[in-house]
Design an enzyme around this catalytic site. Structure first.
Site, PDB file in Angstrom:
ATOM      1  CG  ASP A  10       4.630   4.590  -3.597  1.00 30.05           C
ATOM      2  OD1 ASP A  10       4.132   5.796  -3.619  1.00 30.05           O
ATOM      3  OD2 ASP A  10       5.729   4.676  -3.974  1.00 30.05           O
ATOM      4  CG  ASP A  40      11.694  -0.389   5.158  1.00 28.93           C
ATOM      5  OD1 ASP A  40      11.547   0.491   4.468  1.00 28.93           O
ATOM      6  OD2 ASP A  40      12.369  -1.257   4.606  1.00 28.93           O
ATOM      7  CG  ASP A  84       9.166  -5.628   7.104  1.00 24.39           C
ATOM      8  OD1 ASP A  84       9.762  -4.435   6.830  1.00 24.39           O
ATOM      9  OD2 ASP A  84       9.702  -6.419   6.836  1.00 24.39           O
ATOM     10  CG  ASP A 132      19.375   0.843   1.088  1.00 28.66           C
ATOM     11  OD1 ASP A 132      20.110   0.681   0.013  1.00 28.66           O
ATOM     12  OD2 ASP A 132      18.977  -0.131   1.886  1.00 28.66           O
TER      13      ASP A 132
END
Length: 854
Positions: free
Chosen positions: A39, A98, A100, A192
């Site tokens: 994104d 994610d 990271d 989430d």
């Protein structure tokens, strides 16, 4: 069939590690598809991520790059868009990571099997581990808090009620459960938690695996921590308002509804944080200024303790007691205090730490992290609260309510540290001095060994002390080679840059035949021209019709020009044949530079793409270079000192050296003797290898080989002419008739595998030593002879012999560690410099020759 999703947004610092980790998961590639959900609104970042995906796709990985044109709904909208793809129906599970996060290769093998024969299972959540938990006080405190979250809250709720909040990453969902719950919704910032609550209301069960870890990083600055916590805590109450009616009307058990409403939402997300902050940071300090006011014990003690116990309902864990009494009541346990003092924390899960080495393409050194220079911010709200608490602590000490003094004092100091932005100060780790080591190199000007042998050694620095880190040098812990790339001007299709190679290593220099620098262009750049250096190959430039570039290769290799280059091809600090001095020997010549004109590149700071995959050979292997990092523009002062200019754009590349990457075996050995004893302690047998001409013909030269004698001719003459194809070869046995049959080891066969160490040319490595056949097989032997030994002083003579027939060491240095160097009084025939890598400990000497003598 597993679908893997990596949502990211402008993650140009970590995208490579996460994509590489996921692509190296140990799972059949035919049963796995990776979606990189980008994104990013930065075109440069989009191109970088897209190229990374294409690179892995070429290796056979099933990976897809997706970029949304309309970026609605943030992460939830990104995931929702990806789940609408037609091919998703072919997959049963979806794993989410994610940008990271780096899962271990066995992540899927340790999570997906839990779904087998358990049709009610909707989610398998893994635990987070943190690579930077010991970076500073802030990261350590976060680690304590999150360890409680995972080890108590998540694990207990998963075992006893089959429900907990999804952490948003490092989890595997059954796709049917996501669809049954209504899929991803953009109605709140805690998507989430939203999907987890809706799936729980539909009857799906969750499992938390405390022994499966996924590595990530904690925020290292207070500002980043504040933003993260704002995202995490701004949405639960909004979600509760949206879900309250659904919870009441759901068909789950009444006690599960009560757990969701009272414990999960109201107690943990609203009452506990609000009550604790209001009571202990506002009401209690204010009562210190009103003598008549006194809070009852049930307000200060009983209610907070009761809420802490309710926070871990419905389980009673033996291991939870320490967390309940210490962490949640605001006190530190013994283990926490030890961790804050720098002790190693207890390892709870053996074998769970990810081995990131298994997912890297090459050996990555462990660079020494430099202390960051940061400007402390002032947080006024935190300082105001610190002032209130510290003033209240003083009032408490002077009043009858002194029981609150210590609590208010420590609480005030905590807010003061945060308000002054000191909580994220990097911890300075004290270096531990290694045991004494002998780090050798030689004496006298060195030439290739003749029959009698020439004493001396060149740039051979051999450290006996071994470390686990590949690129750590205990004698020069901060040494590195920094490559600085300064863009000086823009051109119609690119830029002109000056590239400077700075050698910041104290004793390691770059010897002849010099450095070789390589990289990979980010796009389709070409090199129009170069000054002070040249590429080794031009590459395919057939697409150019007019001016032909200097180099069109995607991965150019650059070498320095030789001394004597015409002035119109030179630039300052160039044209030294690639030879660079060490920082201690001569800082002025510890650098090399060249100018390059780059075309088909960006013409602004926003469109230029930094090269990648830098390699440095100096002249052989041993250096590992990190990624290019854009830094503050370099500034330059004119010769008259009256004007300062600066580069248009600058990036740095740091390269570190590892002796173990350069050569698997040592390059020298040490022998010992003294004046009062005739015994010589020779180098250990096979110190540098055990090859010989019997087991490996041609691997060394015998000391009695006739070719070492000066009585035989050393060359012969052959003849030819342009009008005749006949070549008159050298006469047979011009320099002798010996061979390896009659005299083994007297010559090297033309097809010998060791010929690569003797012959120069494409594909040949002339830097591999060709040594004399000895018991130690080392290119260099260092002999340490104690000449005199009195009470007042002692004297040592160092003799160094070059056994390498391939290398002349015209520049050399010698680095030695000995405890008595602190009392050094006199040096003969050497330049001397004390190396103090550990502050005041002066036990390391660097010696190099005087030009007139050596």
């Amino acid at each position: 069939m597993v679908l893997i999703q990596i949502p990211m947004c402008n993650e140009k610092e970590v995208y490579q590690q996460s994509i590489a980790a996921v692509c190296n998961l140990d799972w059949p590639r035919s049963n796995m598809l990776i979606q990189v959900l980008d994104d990013s609104d930065d075109p440069m970042t989009q191109d970088l991520i897209r190229e990374e995906v294409e690179k892995w796709e070429q290796t056979g990985a099933r990976i897809i790059y997706r970029h949304r044109v309309i970026r609605d709904g943030y992460k939830a909208g990104n995931l929702k868009s990806a789940m609408n793809c037609s091919y998703v129906k072919d997959y049963e599970f979806v794993a989410i990571f994610d940008a990271d996060f780096q899962p271990t290769p066995d992540f899927l093998k340790r999570t997906v099997p839990h779904f087998k024969d358990n049709d009610e299972l909707g989610l398998v959540q893994a635990r987070w581990s943190f690579v930077n938990k010991d970076e500073n006080l802030l990261t350590r405190l976060q680690n304590i808090n999150l360890c409680f979250h995972f080890e108590v809250e998540q694990q207990v709720n998963g075992v006893f009620i089959d429900f907990f909040g999804f952490n948003g990453t490092a989890g595997v969902w059954r796709i049917k459960a996501l669809e049954d719950a209504g899929g991803w919704l953009e109605r709140t910032t805690v998507e989430d938690m939203d999907i987890a609550v809706r799936a729980h209301l539909k009857g799906w069960k969750f499992i938390f695996l405390n022994d499966v870890e996924c590595q990530c990083e904690l925020p290292e600055s207070y500002e980043a921590y504040r933003k993260q916590q704002h995202r995490w805590h701004s949405g639960p109450m909004q979600l509760f308002r949206l879900c309250f009616v659904s919870i009441v009307r759901s068909k789950i058990a009444f006690w599960k509804k009560a757990n969701l409403i009272f414990l999960f939402f109201l107690l943990r997300k609203l009452i506990l944080p609000f009550y604790s902050f209001t009571l202990f940071c506002i009401i209690l300090p204010m009562t210190m200024f009103v003598p008549e006011a006194e809070l009852p014990a049930w307000v200060v003690c009983y209610i907070p303790a009761a809420m802490s116990f309710l926070n871990i309902l419905p389980a009673q864990l033996g291991s939870a007691y320490e967390w309940v009494v210490t962490k949640k009541s605001g006190r530190s346990s013994e283990g926490d205090l030890l961790s804050l003092l720098g002790k190693e924390q207890r390892q709870h899960h053996d074998g769970s730490a990810p081995f990131l080495e298994s997912i890297t393409k090459e050996i990555q050194p462990l660079p020494k992290k430099q202390t960051k220079q940061k400007h402390n911010r002032i947080y006024r709200k935190e300082l105001a609260l610190a002032f209130l608490l510290l003033t209240a602590a003083a009032r408490s000490l002077l009043s009858a309510q002194g029981i609150h003094f210590y609590f208010l004092l420590f609480q005030g100091v905590s807010f003061l540290v945060v308000g002054l932005d000191l909580i994220d100060e990097y911890l300075k780790r004290k270096a531990v001095a290694p045991p004494p080591a002998f780090v050798a190199v030689e004496s006298k000007d060195l030439r290739a060994l003749d029959r009698e042998g020439c004493n001396g050694v060149g740039d051979l620095v051999f450290v006996v002390h071994l470390k686990s880190a590949e690129a750590y040098d205990s004698l020069d812990p901060n040494g590195n080679i920094t490559i600085k790339w300064d863009i000086m001007q823009w051109t119609p299709d690119g830029y002109v840059a000056v590239v400077t190679i700075n050698n910041f290593q104290q004793y390691r220099h770059i010897q002849s035949p010099g450095w070789t620098l390589g990289w990979t262009w980010a796009k389709k750049e070409v090199i129009w021209s170069m000054v002070g250096a040249q590429t080794t190959e031009q590459g395919d430039c057939s697409r150019f019709k007019g001016n032909i570039p200097h180099c069109c290769k995607k991965d150019p290799t650059v070498v320095d020009l030789l001394p004597g280059t015409p002035y119109n091809m030179q630039i300052a600090n160039c044209c030294k044949g690639g030879v660079i001095n060490s920082w201690v020997q001569d800082p002025a010549s510890a650098l090399s530079a060249f100018q390059v004109s780059v075309g088909a590149a960006g013409t602004t700071n926003k469109t230029v793409r930094v090269p990648k995959n830098f390699t440095l050979k100096a002249p052989g292997p041993g250096y590992t270079c990190g990624a290019a990092k854009i830094v503050k523009q370099s500034k330059f002062v004119t010769p008259d000192g009256r004007r300062t200019t600066q580069a248009l754009m600058t990036w740095n590349i740091t390269c570190t050296y590892s002796q173990f990457l350069a050569q698997k075996t040592p390059t020298c050995c040490v022998s010992l003797s003294s004046f009062y004893n005739d015994t010589i302690v020779n180098c250990p047998t096979c110190s540098c290898g055990c090859q010989n001409n019997i087991t490996q013909p041609g691997s060394c030269v015998e000391g009695d080989s006739p070719y070492l004698a000066s009585v035989s001719p050393t060359c012969c003459v052959s003849l030819s002419s342009f009008y005749n194809d006949t070549i008159v070869n050298c006469p047979t046995c011009s320099c002798g008739c010996q061979n390896n049959i009659t005299q083994p080891g007297s010559c090297v066969e033309g097809d010998s595998p060791y010929l690569a160490s003797v012959v120069n040319g494409p594909g040949k490595n002339s830097l591999v030593p060709l040594v004399q056949c000895t018991s130690h097989m080392c290119p260099v032997r260092v002999h340490w002879h104690v000449k005199l030994n009195y009470k007042e002083y002692w004297r040592v003579k160092i003799s160094i012999t070059n056994f390498n027939y391939r290398m002349n060491y015209t520049q050399w240095n010698l680095v030695v560690q000995h405890p008595n160097f602190d009392n050094l009084t006199q040096i003969f025939s050497f330049n001397y410099k004390s190396l103090t890598p550990y502050g005041a400990i002066n036990d390391t000497a660097m010696l190099w020759g005087v030009k007139v003598l050596q």
